[in-house]
Design a protein around this motif. Structure first.
Motif, PDB file in Angstrom:
ATOM      1  N   THR A 138       0.427 -14.161   3.560  1.00 54.50           N
ATOM      2  CA  THR A 138      -0.108 -14.630   2.283  1.00 54.50           C
ATOM      3  C   THR A 138      -1.622 -14.735   2.347  1.00 54.50           C
ATOM      4  O   THR A 138      -2.227 -15.604   1.728  1.00 54.50           O
ATOM      5  CB  THR A 138       0.491 -16.006   1.920  1.00 54.50           C
ATOM      6  N   GLY A 139      -2.221 -13.840   3.115  1.00 52.85           N
ATOM      7  CA  GLY A 139      -3.666 -13.894   3.355  1.00 52.85           C
ATOM      8  C   GLY A 139      -4.492 -13.261   2.267  1.00 52.85           C
ATOM      9  O   GLY A 139      -4.073 -13.133   1.110  1.00 52.85           O
ATOM     10  N   VAL A 140      -5.692 -12.813   2.656  1.00 47.79           N
ATOM     11  CA  VAL A 140      -6.684 -12.320   1.701  1.00 47.79           C
ATOM     12  C   VAL A 140      -6.351 -10.943   1.141  1.00 47.79           C
ATOM     13  O   VAL A 140      -6.894 -10.541   0.123  1.00 47.79           O
ATOM     14  CB  VAL A 140      -8.098 -12.287   2.328  1.00 47.79           C
ATOM     15  N   GLY A 141      -5.460 -10.206   1.817  1.00 46.55           N
ATOM     16  CA  GLY A 141      -5.153  -8.855   1.375  1.00 46.55           C
ATOM     17  C   GLY A 141      -6.238  -7.882   1.787  1.00 46.55           C
ATOM     18  O   GLY A 141      -7.266  -8.259   2.347  1.00 46.55           O
ATOM     19  N   ILE A 142      -5.980  -6.614   1.523  1.00 43.54           N
ATOM     20  CA  ILE A 142      -6.902  -5.549   1.909  1.00 43.54           C
ATOM     21  C   ILE A 142      -7.276  -4.780   0.650  1.00 43.54           C
ATOM     22  O   ILE A 142      -6.402  -4.313  -0.082  1.00 43.54           O
ATOM     23  CB  ILE A 142      -6.237  -4.609   2.938  1.00 43.54           C
ATOM     24  N   PRO A 143      -8.585  -4.646   0.380  1.00 43.92           N
ATOM     25  CA  PRO A 143      -9.013  -3.918  -0.812  1.00 43.92           C
ATOM     26  C   PRO A 143      -8.438  -2.494  -0.831  1.00 43.92           C
ATOM     27  O   PRO A 143      -8.357  -1.835   0.216  1.00 43.92           O
ATOM     28  CB  PRO A 143     -10.539  -3.886  -0.697  1.00 43.92           C
ATOM     29  N   LEU A 144      -8.047  -2.032  -1.998  1.00 41.41           N
ATOM     30  CA  LEU A 144      -7.415  -0.724  -2.150  1.00 41.41           C
ATOM     31  C   LEU A 144      -8.255   0.380  -1.511  1.00 41.41           C
ATOM     32  O   LEU A 144      -7.724   1.261  -0.835  1.00 41.41           O
ATOM     33  CB  LEU A 144      -7.183  -0.441  -3.634  1.00 41.41           C
ATOM     34  N   GLU A 145      -9.561   0.325  -1.688  1.00 41.39           N
ATOM     35  CA  GLU A 145     -10.424   1.392  -1.167  1.00 41.39           C
ATOM     36  C   GLU A 145     -10.480   1.414   0.361  1.00 41.39           C
ATOM     37  O   GLU A 145     -10.890   2.409   0.953  1.00 41.39           O
ATOM     38  CB  GLU A 145     -11.842   1.299  -1.755  1.00 41.39           C
ATOM     39  N   GLU A 146     -10.066   0.336   1.011  1.00 43.85           N
ATOM     40  CA  GLU A 146     -10.066   0.290   2.472  1.00 43.85           C
ATOM     41  C   GLU A 146      -8.691   0.557   3.074  1.00 43.85           C
ATOM     42  O   GLU A 146      -8.574   0.790   4.277  1.00 43.85           O
ATOM     43  CB  GLU A 146     -10.569  -1.076   2.957  1.00 43.85           C
ATOM     44  N   GLN A 147      -7.646   0.553   2.263  1.00 45.14           N
ATOM     45  CA  GLN A 147      -6.288   0.663   2.788  1.00 45.14           C
ATOM     46  C   GLN A 147      -6.026   1.990   3.495  1.00 45.14           C
ATOM     47  O   GLN A 147      -5.287   2.032   4.472  1.00 45.14           O
ATOM     48  CB  GLN A 147      -5.260   0.426   1.681  1.00 45.14           C
ATOM     49  N   GLY A 148      -6.625   3.069   3.040  1.00 40.25           N
ATOM     50  CA  GLY A 148      -6.410   4.368   3.661  1.00 40.25           C
ATOM     51  C   GLY A 148      -7.116   4.538   4.997  1.00 40.25           C
ATOM     52  O   GLY A 148      -6.842   5.478   5.731  1.00 40.25           O
ATOM     53  N   GLU A 149      -8.039   3.630   5.314  1.00 41.14           N
ATOM     54  CA  GLU A 149      -8.861   3.773   6.518  1.00 41.14           C
ATOM     55  C   GLU A 149      -8.531   2.770   7.615  1.00 41.14           C
ATOM     56  O   GLU A 149      -9.084   2.858   8.699  1.00 41.14           O
ATOM     57  CB  GLU A 149     -10.340   3.588   6.146  1.00 41.14           C
ATOM     58  N   ILE A 150      -7.644   1.825   7.364  1.00 42.49           N
ATOM     59  CA  ILE A 150      -7.487   0.720   8.318  1.00 42.49           C
ATOM     60  C   ILE A 150      -6.875   1.123   9.643  1.00 42.49           C
ATOM     61  O   ILE A 150      -7.011   0.394  10.616  1.00 42.49           O
ATOM     62  CB  ILE A 150      -6.685  -0.455   7.720  1.00 42.49           C
ATOM     63  N   PHE A 151      -6.225   2.280   9.709  1.00 38.46           N
ATOM     64  CA  PHE A 151      -5.636   2.712  10.972  1.00 38.46           C
ATOM     65  C   PHE A 151      -6.595   3.579  11.789  1.00 38.46           C
ATOM     66  O   PHE A 151      -6.238   4.090  12.834  1.00 38.46           O
ATOM     67  CB  PHE A 151      -4.314   3.450  10.730  1.00 38.46           C
ATOM     68  N   GLU A 152      -7.832   3.755  11.295  1.00 40.84           N
ATOM     69  CA  GLU A 152      -8.825   4.539  12.022  1.00 40.84           C
ATOM     70  C   GLU A 152      -9.491   3.685  13.093  1.00 40.84           C
ATOM     71  O   GLU A 152      -9.653   2.477  12.944  1.00 40.84           O
ATOM     72  CB  GLU A 152      -9.889   5.061  11.052  1.00 40.84           C
ATOM     73  N   ARG A 153      -9.900   4.346  14.174  1.00 37.15           N
ATOM     74  CA  ARG A 153     -10.564   3.630  15.257  1.00 37.15           C
ATOM     75  C   ARG A 153     -11.890   3.041  14.781  1.00 37.15           C
ATOM     76  O   ARG A 153     -12.609   3.650  14.001  1.00 37.15           O
ATOM     77  CB  ARG A 153     -10.822   4.573  16.432  1.00 37.15           C
ATOM     78  N   PHE A 154     -12.194   1.869  15.293  1.00 35.11           N
ATOM     79  CA  PHE A 154     -13.447   1.139  15.028  1.00 35.11           C
ATOM     80  C   PHE A 154     -13.618   0.751  13.564  1.00 35.11           C
ATOM     81  O   PHE A 154     -14.701   0.414  13.123  1.00 35.11           O
ATOM     82  CB  PHE A 154     -14.676   1.936  15.513  1.00 35.11           C
ATOM     83  N   ARG A 155     -12.532   0.762  12.816  1.00 34.87           N
ATOM     84  CA  ARG A 155     -12.588   0.344  11.413  1.00 34.87           C
ATOM     85  C   ARG A 155     -12.271  -1.134  11.341  1.00 34.87           C
ATOM     86  O   ARG A 155     -11.218  -1.575  11.753  1.00 34.87           O
ATOM     87  CB  ARG A 155     -11.555   1.155  10.605  1.00 34.87           C
ATOM     88  N   ARG A 156     -13.199  -1.898  10.851  1.00 38.55           N
ATOM     89  CA  ARG A 156     -12.982  -3.338  10.699  1.00 38.55           C
ATOM     90  C   ARG A 156     -13.080  -3.700   9.239  1.00 38.55           C
ATOM     91  O   ARG A 156     -13.926  -3.195   8.512  1.00 38.55           O
ATOM     92  CB  ARG A 156     -14.044  -4.128  11.477  1.00 38.55           C
ATOM     93  N   LEU A 157     -12.238  -4.626   8.847  1.00 43.11           N
ATOM     94  CA  LEU A 157     -12.315  -5.146   7.492  1.00 43.11           C
ATOM     95  C   LEU A 157     -13.446  -6.152   7.418  1.00 43.11           C
ATOM     96  O   LEU A 157     -14.012  -6.551   8.428  1.00 43.11           O
ATOM     97  CB  LEU A 157     -10.998  -5.823   7.128  1.00 43.11           C
ATOM     98  N   ASP A 158     -13.744  -6.580   6.239  1.00 44.31           N
ATOM     99  CA  ASP A 158     -14.720  -7.647   6.040  1.00 44.31           C
ATOM    100  C   ASP A 158     -14.222  -8.881   6.786  1.00 44.31           C
ATOM    101  O   ASP A 158     -13.180  -9.436   6.467  1.00 44.31           O
ATOM    102  CB  ASP A 158     -14.842  -7.937   4.548  1.00 44.31           C
TER     103      ASP A 158
END
Length: 145
Positions: free
Chosen positions: A78-98
Motif C-alpha cells: 500500500t505504498g507510494v506506487g510507481i509512476p507510469l512513465e517509470e514502470q517500463g524501466e524498473i527492471f533495468e540495471r542501476f535504475r532507481r526510483l525517486d
C-alpha cells in the motif's frame, strides 16, 4: 513454499520497525524447483521494497496461489506506487526510483534487475501492476513441481 514463510518471518522485525503489517496468505504448500538462496533473495528484495516505500500503518501482503502448472507469488503493498512513465524501466540495471519516499537511502538500483534475472533463470516471469499513491503488486510466476 516454506521458503516464503522463512523470508516473511525474517522480515517481520523490519516490518514492525516501519510500522507496516506483513502477511503471508494462500497455498504455501506449493513446490517449485530452484535455488533456495536465489529465490529467497527474490522475495526478500520484493518484500523489503514494499516495506521501504510504504507508509506507517500500511500493508505488505504476500499471496501464493497455483495457476495451471505455475506457482504465482504476489507481493502487494500500500505504498507510494510507481509512476507510469517509470514502470517500463524498473527492471533495468542501476535504475532507481525517486528515493524521497523511501524510509532510508539504501540501494544501488540493482535489486529489481537482479530479481528479474533470477526469475528468468528459474524459467519464470515477473509482472508489475502499480498505481501512484495506491501501491504496487509484483507477481512472480514460477513453474510448479
Amino acid at each position: 513454499l516454506p521458503l516464503l514463510e522463512e523470508v516473511v518471518a525474517t522480515l517481520s522485525t523490519k516490518a514492525a520497525k516501519y510500522q507496516v503489517d506483513l502477511h503471508l496468505n494462500g497455498e504455501t504448500d506449493i513446490a517449485v524447483t530452484g535455488d533456495a538462496v536465489l529465490l529467497a533473495l527474490v522475495f526478500s528484495n520484493l518484500i523489503e521494497n514494499g516495506l521501504r516505500y510504504n507508509r506507517p500503518g500500511g500493508l505488505v501482503e504476500v499471496t501464493v496461489r497455483e495457476e495451471a502448472d505455475w506457482a504465482v507469488i504476489t507481493v502487494a503493498d500500500t505504498g507510494v506506487g510507481i509512476p507510469l512513465e517509470e514502470q517500463g524501466e524498473i527492471f533495468e540495471r542501476f535504475r532507481r526510483l525517486d528515493t524521497s519516499h523511501a524510509r532510508d537511502g539504501e540501494g544501488a538500483g540493482l535489486g529489481l534487475s537482479i530479481v528479474s534475472h533470477i526469475v528468468g533463470l528459474h524459467h519464470g516471469s515477473i509482472e508489475l501492476a502499480s498505481s501512484p499513491g495506491m501501491g504496487s503488486a509484483f507477481s512472480v510466476r514460477l513453474p510448479a513441481t
